[in-house]
Design a protein around this motif. Structure first.
Motif, PDB file in Angstrom:
ATOM      1  N   ASN A  45       1.279  -0.960  -0.220  1.00 14.43           N
ATOM      2  CA  ASN A  45       0.215  -0.217  -0.279  1.00 14.43           C
ATOM      3  C   ASN A  45       0.775   1.012  -0.117  1.00 14.43           C
ATOM      4  OD1 ASN A  45      -1.973   2.156   0.928  1.00 14.43           O
ATOM      5  ND2 ASN A  45      -2.850   1.117   2.484  1.00 14.43           N
ATOM      6  N   TYR A  46       0.898   1.888  -1.072  1.00 17.12           N
ATOM      7  CA  TYR A  46       1.593   3.450  -1.259  1.00 17.12           C
ATOM      8  C   TYR A  46       1.411   4.280  -0.787  1.00 17.12           C
ATOM      9  CZ  TYR A  46       4.249  -0.261  -4.758  1.00 17.12           C
ATOM     10  OH  TYR A  46       5.563  -1.242  -5.003  1.00 17.12           O
ATOM     11  N   GLN A  47       0.362   4.031  -1.120  1.00 17.64           N
ATOM     12  CA  GLN A  47      -0.266   5.328   0.272  1.00 17.64           C
ATOM     13  C   GLN A  47      -0.629   5.741   1.419  1.00 17.64           C
ATOM     14  OE1 GLN A  47      -1.220   8.538  -2.338  1.00 17.64           O
ATOM     15  NE2 GLN A  47      -1.582   9.105   0.057  1.00 17.64           N
ATOM     16  N   GLU A  48      -0.203   4.930   1.940  1.00 14.38           N
ATOM     17  CA  GLU A  48      -0.088   4.178   3.236  1.00 14.38           C
ATOM     18  C   GLU A  48       1.459   4.558   3.837  1.00 14.38           C
ATOM     19  OE1 GLU A  48      -0.588   1.310   7.132  1.00 14.38           O
ATOM     20  OE2 GLU A  48      -1.875   0.903   5.625  1.00 14.38           O
ATOM     21  N   THR A  49       2.175   4.181   3.209  1.00 14.20           N
ATOM     22  CA  THR A  49       3.713   4.792   3.232  1.00 14.20           C
ATOM     23  C   THR A  49       4.190   5.658   3.115  1.00 14.20           C
ATOM     24  OG1 THR A  49       4.478   1.349   2.511  1.00 14.20           O
ATOM     25  CG2 THR A  49       6.016   3.050   3.052  1.00 14.20           C
ATOM     26  N   ILE A  50       3.713   6.363   2.040  1.00 14.10           N
ATOM     27  CA  ILE A  50       4.035   7.474   1.685  1.00 14.10           C
ATOM     28  C   ILE A  50       3.313   8.537   2.992  1.00 14.10           C
ATOM     29  CG2 ILE A  50       3.691   9.687   0.658  1.00 14.10           C
ATOM     30  CD1 ILE A  50       3.396   7.720  -2.138  1.00 14.10           C
ATOM     31  N   SER A  51       2.441   7.874   3.605  1.00 12.53           N
ATOM     32  CA  SER A  51       1.666   8.986   4.443  1.00 12.53           C
ATOM     33  C   SER A  51       2.380   9.280   5.700  1.00 12.53           C
ATOM     34  CB  SER A  51      -0.060   8.590   4.783  1.00 12.53           C
ATOM     35  OG  SER A  51      -0.992   8.874   3.036  1.00 12.53           O
ATOM     36  N   ASN A  52       3.021   7.984   6.468  1.00 11.04           N
ATOM     37  CA  ASN A  52       3.643   7.372   6.936  1.00 11.04           C
ATOM     38  C   ASN A  52       5.077   8.142   6.937  1.00 11.04           C
ATOM     39  OD1 ASN A  52       2.067   5.877   7.989  1.00 11.04           O
ATOM     40  ND2 ASN A  52       2.599   3.634   7.156  1.00 11.04           N
ATOM     41  N   LEU A  53       5.706   7.751   6.193  1.00 13.06           N
ATOM     42  CA  LEU A  53       7.319   8.758   5.624  1.00 13.06           C
ATOM     43  C   LEU A  53       6.465  10.219   6.718  1.00 13.06           C
ATOM     44  CD1 LEU A  53       9.184   6.989   2.770  1.00 13.06           C
ATOM     45  CD2 LEU A  53       9.127   6.510   5.119  1.00 13.06           C
ATOM     46  N   LYS A  54       5.984  10.983   5.263  1.00 14.80           N
ATOM     47  CA  LYS A  54       5.858  12.338   5.790  1.00 14.80           C
ATOM     48  C   LYS A  54       5.559  12.266   7.130  1.00 14.80           C
ATOM     49  CE  LYS A  54       2.266  15.661   3.709  1.00 14.80           C
ATOM     50  NZ  LYS A  54       2.161  15.711   2.543  1.00 14.80           N
ATOM     51  N   ARG A  55       4.352  11.507   7.359  1.00 12.93           N
ATOM     52  CA  ARG A  55       4.349  12.039   8.952  1.00 12.93           C
ATOM     53  C   ARG A  55       5.717  11.937   9.587  1.00 12.93           C
ATOM     54  NH1 ARG A  55      -0.515   9.330   8.583  1.00 12.93           N
ATOM     55  NH2 ARG A  55       0.379   7.844   9.024  1.00 12.93           N
ATOM     56  N   TYR A  56       6.589  11.064   9.425  1.00  9.90           N
ATOM     57  CA  TYR A  56       7.487  10.758  10.968  1.00  9.90           C
ATOM     58  C   TYR A  56       8.187  11.896  10.229  1.00  9.90           C
ATOM     59  CZ  TYR A  56      12.100   8.935  11.722  1.00  9.90           C
ATOM     60  OH  TYR A  56      13.391   8.867  11.665  1.00  9.90           O
ATOM     61  N   ILE A  57       8.670  12.426   9.080  1.00  5.19           N
ATOM     62  CA  ILE A  57       9.353  13.726   8.418  1.00  5.19           C
ATOM     63  C   ILE A  57       8.576  14.939   9.176  1.00  5.19           C
ATOM     64  CG2 ILE A  57       9.907  15.400   6.539  1.00  5.19           C
ATOM     65  CD1 ILE A  57      10.471  13.027   4.665  1.00  5.19           C
ATOM     66  N   LEU A  58       7.539  14.872   9.474  1.00  5.61           N
ATOM     67  CA  LEU A  58       7.244  16.495  10.009  1.00  5.61           C
ATOM     68  C   LEU A  58       7.356  16.191  11.690  1.00  5.61           C
ATOM     69  CD1 LEU A  58       4.135  16.721   7.537  1.00  5.61           C
ATOM     70  CD2 LEU A  58       6.284  18.627   7.328  1.00  5.61           C
ATOM     71  N   SER A  59       6.860  15.152  11.711  1.00  9.02           N
ATOM     72  CA  SER A  59       7.024  15.089  13.511  1.00  9.02           C
ATOM     73  C   SER A  59       8.084  15.475  13.804  1.00  9.02           C
ATOM     74  CB  SER A  59       6.717  12.878  14.297  1.00  9.02           C
ATOM     75  OG  SER A  59       7.524  12.643  13.368  1.00  9.02           O
ATOM     76  N   GLN A  60       9.500  15.042  13.440  1.00 11.79           N
ATOM     77  CA  GLN A  60      10.663  14.644  13.267  1.00 11.79           C
ATOM     78  C   GLN A  60      11.653  16.600  13.691  1.00 11.79           C
ATOM     79  OE1 GLN A  60      13.434  12.833  14.847  1.00 11.79           O
ATOM     80  NE2 GLN A  60      11.731  11.631  15.473  1.00 11.79           N
ATOM     81  N   CYS A  61      10.923  16.898  12.273  1.00 12.21           N
ATOM     82  CA  CYS A  61      11.680  18.210  12.231  1.00 12.21           C
ATOM     83  C   CYS A  61      10.800  19.255  13.417  1.00 12.21           C
ATOM     84  CB  CYS A  61      10.872  19.046  10.568  1.00 12.21           C
ATOM     85  SG  CYS A  61      11.679  18.605   9.335  1.00 12.21           S
ATOM     86  N   ARG A  62       9.798  18.677  13.923  1.00 10.92           N
ATOM     87  CA  ARG A  62       8.680  19.717  14.670  1.00 10.92           C
ATOM     88  C   ARG A  62       9.297  19.476  15.960  1.00 10.92           C
ATOM     89  NH1 ARG A  62       3.786  17.561  13.830  1.00 10.92           N
ATOM     90  NH2 ARG A  62       4.815  16.181  15.480  1.00 10.92           N
ATOM     91  N   ASP A  63       9.861  18.289  16.288  1.00  4.30           N
ATOM     92  CA  ASP A  63      10.277  18.124  17.111  1.00  4.30           C
ATOM     93  C   ASP A  63      11.769  18.570  17.748  1.00  4.30           C
ATOM     94  OD1 ASP A  63       7.976  16.830  18.459  1.00  4.30           O
ATOM     95  OD2 ASP A  63       8.954  14.802  17.830  1.00  4.30           O
ATOM     96  N   ASN A  64      12.156  19.118  16.258  1.00  2.00           N
ATOM     97  CA  ASN A  64      12.934  19.288  16.622  1.00  2.00           C
ATOM     98  C   ASN A  64      13.338  20.592  16.460  1.00  2.00           C
ATOM     99  OD1 ASN A  64      15.399  16.931  17.340  1.00  2.00           O
ATOM    100  ND2 ASN A  64      14.111  16.166  16.126  1.00  2.00           N
ATOM    101  N   GLN A  65      12.553  21.324  16.085  1.00  4.81           N
ATOM    102  CA  GLN A  65      12.880  22.926  15.088  1.00  4.81           C
ATOM    103  C   GLN A  65      13.523  23.418  13.609  1.00  4.81           C
ATOM    104  OE1 GLN A  65      13.751  25.757  19.107  1.00  4.81           O
ATOM    105  NE2 GLN A  65      11.557  25.342  19.558  1.00  4.81           N
TER     106      GLN A  65
END
Length: 102
Positions: free
Chosen positions: A79-99
Motif C-alpha cells: 500500500n504505497y499511499q499508506e507508506t508515503i503518508s507514514n514517511l511524511k508524518r515521520y518527517i514532519l514530526s521529527q522536524c517539529r520536535d527538533n525545530q
C-alpha cells in the motif's frame, strides 16, 4: 543591537580606560561563544536531518524489497499511499520536535 564601539562614539577617550578595554574583550569573548553555540546547534540539526534521511531510505528499501517479493511470489501489492503518508508524518514530526523548518 548596537556595535560595542558605537556605544562609546561620543566618549572615545573612555576606550583607553583599562576597565572599558576589559569590558570590550569580555564582550568579544561572549560573541565568539555565541557563534560557537549557534554552530553547534546547526550541526546538531544536520545530524538530526541525516538520521531522518537514513530512516526514509531504510523505509524505501523495505518497500522495494516488499515489491520484489510481491512480484516473485505473487503476494498482495504494498500500500504505497499508506507508506508515503507514514514517511511524511515521520518527517514532519521529527522536524517539529527538533525545530527544523523545511
Amino acid at each position: 543591537m548596537k556595535n560595542k564601539l558605537e556605544i562609546f562614539k561620543k566618549a572615545q577617550d573612555l576606550l583607553d580606560e583599562p576597565e572599558v578595554q576589559a569590558l570590550l574583550d569580555y564582550c568579544e569573548k561572549l560573541e565568539d561563544e555565541l557563534i560557537d553555540l549557534k554552530f553547534e546547534k546547526d550541526k546538531n540539526k544536520q545530524l538530526i536531518m541525516l538520521d531522518m534521511i537514513k530512516e526514509v531510505v531504510k523505509g524505501c528499501n523495505a518497500i522495494e524489497k516488499e515489491q520484489a517479493e510481491h512480484e516473485r511470489f505473487g503476494y498482495e501489492a504494498p500500500n504505497y499511499q499508506e507508506t508515503i503518508s507514514n514517511l511524511k508524518r515521520y518527517i514532519l514530526s521529527q522536524c517539529r520536535d527538533n525545530q527544523i523548518y523545511l
